[in-house]
Design a protein around this motif. Structure first.
Motif, PDB file in Angstrom:
ATOM      1  N   THR A 186      -6.240   4.177   1.270  1.00 39.51           N
ATOM      2  CA  THR A 186      -6.821   3.794   2.551  1.00 39.51           C
ATOM      3  C   THR A 186      -8.288   3.409   2.484  1.00 39.51           C
ATOM      4  N   GLY A 187      -9.006   3.864   1.468  1.00 39.44           N
ATOM      5  CA  GLY A 187     -10.429   3.586   1.386  1.00 39.44           C
ATOM      6  C   GLY A 187     -11.282   4.641   2.085  1.00 39.44           C
ATOM      7  N   LEU A 188     -10.658   5.582   2.756  1.00 37.95           N
ATOM      8  CA  LEU A 188     -11.363   6.692   3.391  1.00 37.95           C
ATOM      9  C   LEU A 188     -11.583   7.772   2.349  1.00 37.95           C
ATOM     10  N   GLU A 189     -12.737   8.394   2.326  1.00 42.42           N
ATOM     11  CA  GLU A 189     -13.060   9.407   1.314  1.00 42.42           C
ATOM     12  C   GLU A 189     -12.070  10.570   1.358  1.00 42.42           C
ATOM     13  N   SER A 190     -11.872  11.198   0.206  1.00 39.98           N
ATOM     14  CA  SER A 190     -10.914  12.296   0.130  1.00 39.98           C
ATOM     15  C   SER A 190     -11.367  13.514   0.936  1.00 39.98           C
ATOM     16  N   TRP A 214     -10.076  13.110   4.390  1.00 44.90           N
ATOM     17  CA  TRP A 214      -8.654  13.438   4.499  1.00 44.90           C
ATOM     18  C   TRP A 214      -8.448  14.941   4.485  1.00 44.90           C
ATOM     19  N   ALA A 219      -6.956   8.769  -0.216  1.00 43.52           N
ATOM     20  CA  ALA A 219      -8.277   8.146  -0.280  1.00 43.52           C
ATOM     21  C   ALA A 219      -8.223   6.839  -1.057  1.00 43.52           C
ATOM     22  N   ARG A 220      -7.481   6.815  -2.125  1.00 41.02           N
ATOM     23  CA  ARG A 220      -7.383   5.601  -2.943  1.00 41.02           C
ATOM     24  C   ARG A 220      -6.671   4.479  -2.181  1.00 41.02           C
ATOM     25  N   ALA A 254       0.827  -1.205   0.000  1.00 37.82           N
ATOM     26  CA  ALA A 254       0.000   0.000   0.000  1.00 37.82           C
ATOM     27  C   ALA A 254       0.861   1.254   0.000  1.00 37.82           C
TER      28      ALA A 254
END
Length: 106
Positions: free
Chosen positions: A71-75, A78, A68-69, A47
């Protein structure tokens, strides 16, 4: 060091009694399945190596889109994290600028 050398070392450890037969079999299987560097590689290393600044999901440098890409958390989350860190002593700005400088674009 080749896999054959590693297998010879494992066999030597088993012959000296350092490894049990079960430990020897597990270590041998791990070595054969993953190759010589697989045991030392951290799980999240792929990763980190895949982390790139986004060219499509960006406001300034694309750091949040890249995070975001990976970790999967939305940008937007972040961006919020960096904004809160910026208000909390300027750490968010420093981290963002360092990531902008050192993380390559996709």
């Amino acid at each position: 060091m080749s896999i054959a050398d590693d297998l010879a070392k494992l066999e030597d450890l088993r012959a000296r009694g350092v490894l049990t037969d079960d430990e020897f079999q597990r270590a041998k299987q791990r070595l054969i399945d993953g190759g010589p560097g697989a045991a030392a590689a951290a799980p999240g290393l792929a990763a980190v190596n895949a982390f790139r600044r986004s060219l499509t999901d960006k406001w300034l440098g694309g750091v949040c889109g890249g995070l975001a890409r990976v970790t999967g958390l939305e940008s937007w989350a972040w961006r919020l994290i960096f904004a809160v860190l910026f208000l909390w002593g300027g750490a968010g700005l420093l981290v963002y600028l360092l990531l902008w400088i050192f993380v390559p674009a996709e």
